[in-house]
Design an enzyme around this catalytic site. Structure first.
Site, PDB file in Angstrom:
ATOM      1  N   HIS A 112       1.004  31.459  75.506  1.00 47.75           N
ATOM      2  CA  HIS A 112      -0.242  31.052  74.852  1.00 47.75           C
ATOM      3  C   HIS A 112      -1.433  31.210  75.803  1.00 47.75           C
ATOM      4  O   HIS A 112      -2.504  31.682  75.410  1.00 47.75           O
ATOM      5  CB  HIS A 112      -0.157  29.586  74.417  1.00 47.75           C
ATOM      6  CG  HIS A 112       0.882  29.298  73.389  1.00 47.75           C
ATOM      7  ND1 HIS A 112       2.052  28.648  73.681  1.00 47.75           N
ATOM      8  CD2 HIS A 112       0.929  29.567  72.065  1.00 47.75           C
ATOM      9  CE1 HIS A 112       2.777  28.518  72.590  1.00 47.75           C
ATOM     10  NE2 HIS A 112       2.123  29.073  71.592  1.00 47.75           N
ATOM     11  N   HIS A 146       2.783  27.249  76.257  1.00 46.18           N
ATOM     12  CA  HIS A 146       3.455  27.798  77.426  1.00 46.18           C
ATOM     13  C   HIS A 146       2.623  28.944  77.985  1.00 46.18           C
ATOM     14  O   HIS A 146       1.499  29.200  77.504  1.00 46.18           O
ATOM     15  CB  HIS A 146       4.884  28.247  77.087  1.00 46.18           C
ATOM     16  CG  HIS A 146       4.987  29.152  75.896  1.00 46.18           C
ATOM     17  ND1 HIS A 146       4.446  30.424  75.882  1.00 46.18           N
ATOM     18  CD2 HIS A 146       5.559  28.968  74.678  1.00 46.18           C
ATOM     19  CE1 HIS A 146       4.688  30.993  74.713  1.00 46.18           C
ATOM     20  NE2 HIS A 146       5.357  30.135  73.961  1.00 46.18           N
ATOM     21  N   GLN A 188       4.502  38.608  61.874  1.00 44.10           N
ATOM     22  CA  GLN A 188       3.285  37.864  61.570  1.00 44.10           C
ATOM     23  C   GLN A 188       2.052  38.716  61.824  1.00 44.10           C
ATOM     24  O   GLN A 188       1.108  38.730  61.019  1.00 44.10           O
ATOM     25  CB  GLN A 188       3.230  36.601  62.428  1.00 44.10           C
ATOM     26  CG  GLN A 188       1.920  35.830  62.341  1.00 44.10           C
ATOM     27  CD  GLN A 188       1.948  34.567  63.174  1.00 44.10           C
ATOM     28  OE1 GLN A 188       2.418  33.538  62.723  1.00 44.10           O
ATOM     29  NE2 GLN A 188       1.455  34.640  64.407  1.00 44.10           N
TER      30      GLN A 188
END
Length: 288
Positions: free
Chosen positions: A40, A37, A156
């Site tokens: 990214h 999308h 992350q």
């Protein structure tokens, strides 16, 4: 755009790419699981602006999915993703199979102890071990100078920064601003799982974060006040099931109370079978 399917081919392609460019600004790398999308593509754009060349990967990593999670149904749109990446200026795409990335009998994992058990790691045991393992492999295969991740995945990012530091990887890890829809919902490949009603109700996530961010600007506010403000918003939404609503140190993911040094305000929640995450960063308090 060259598409490499094997590790050896990708390694050779990256070596050739480095030799063919000035290498004044280095090689940028954008690892993805596909279903791309705007978020990214914003990572690719950042890499294009800062690096001599950009490569990407598409790999739905089975080792970061738990039992009963959405590995089998995770959206796979390879041809469309390739068109998007080529248009965005990616020179090489690495798209291996599972068997290519994890050879039969492979038993080595990378684990960032402690931090991997916080936030999403507490909700998804083993998730960050899978993430760290695949990212180490990708870094070894690609050899990037800079790697780009989205701030939406703040936990992350924290885990991978610790890993890069502890294992002395010569890679600069760059977190880019969370891409959002016009109404504020954080972009995610999993948003497509939501029903029309769930999609509308999911706006409560960004509303809760903004309430906490606004409160943080008030003199005397603390982490507990921010958590309570978020919970007040979240618990009023009947379709939502809270996973966590936390105020933590952005580097360690440990809970904090004092906001003077900045903080990560993060939440995760379920709408039906869809788990969504979002967060905002609070800047350190400056005293005039």
């Amino acid at each position: 755009m060259r598409i490499c399917r094997t590790i050896s081919e990708m390694q050779q392609a990256c070596r050739e790419l480095k030799r063919s460019t000035a290498q004044e600004r280095g090689l940028g790398f954008v690892p993805t699981m596909g279903a791309l999308h705007v978020g990214h593509l914003s990572l690719v754009a950042a890499a294009r602006a800062e690096c001599d060349a950009v490569v990407a990967s598409i790999f739905v990593n089975p080792r970061q999915f738990g039992v009963g999670e959405d590995y089998e149904i995770y959206p796979r749109e390879f041809e469309e993703d390739c068109r998007k990446l080529e248009s965005a200026g990616v020179e090489i795409l690495f798209a291996p199979t599972v068997d290519e990335m994890y050879r039969p009998g492979a038993t080595t994992f990378v684990e960032v102890a402690g931090i991997s058990d916080r936030l999403d790691g507490a909700s998804r045991p083993g998730h960050f071990r899978g993430v760290a393992t695949v990212v180490v492999k990708l870094f070894n295969i690609v050899g990037p100078d800079k790697a780009y991740f989205g701030q939406k995945d703040a936990a992350q990012v924290a885990v991978l920064r610790a890993m890069v530091r502890d294992l002395n990887f010569p890679v600069e890890l760059i977190a880019c601003t969370t891409a959002r829809e016009d109404d504020g919902l954080a972009m995610s490949s999993r948003n497509r799982y939501l029903s029309a009603e769930e999609r509308q109700r999911a706006l409560v996530l960004s509303h809760a974060l903004q309430a906490a961010k606004s409160l943080a600007k008030e003199k005397g506010s603390n982490a507990q006040m921010l958590r309570e403000a978020m919970l007040q918003k979240l618990t009023a939404e009947p379709l939502l099931r809270i996973d966590y609503a936390a105020v933590v140190d952005a580097d360690t993911l440990e809970p904090i109370e004092d906001l003077s040094n900045g903080a990560l305000v993060a939440l995760a929640a379920w709408f039906g079978k869809t788990r969504l995450i979002d967060n905002v960063l609070l800047e350190p308090v400056t005293h005039v």
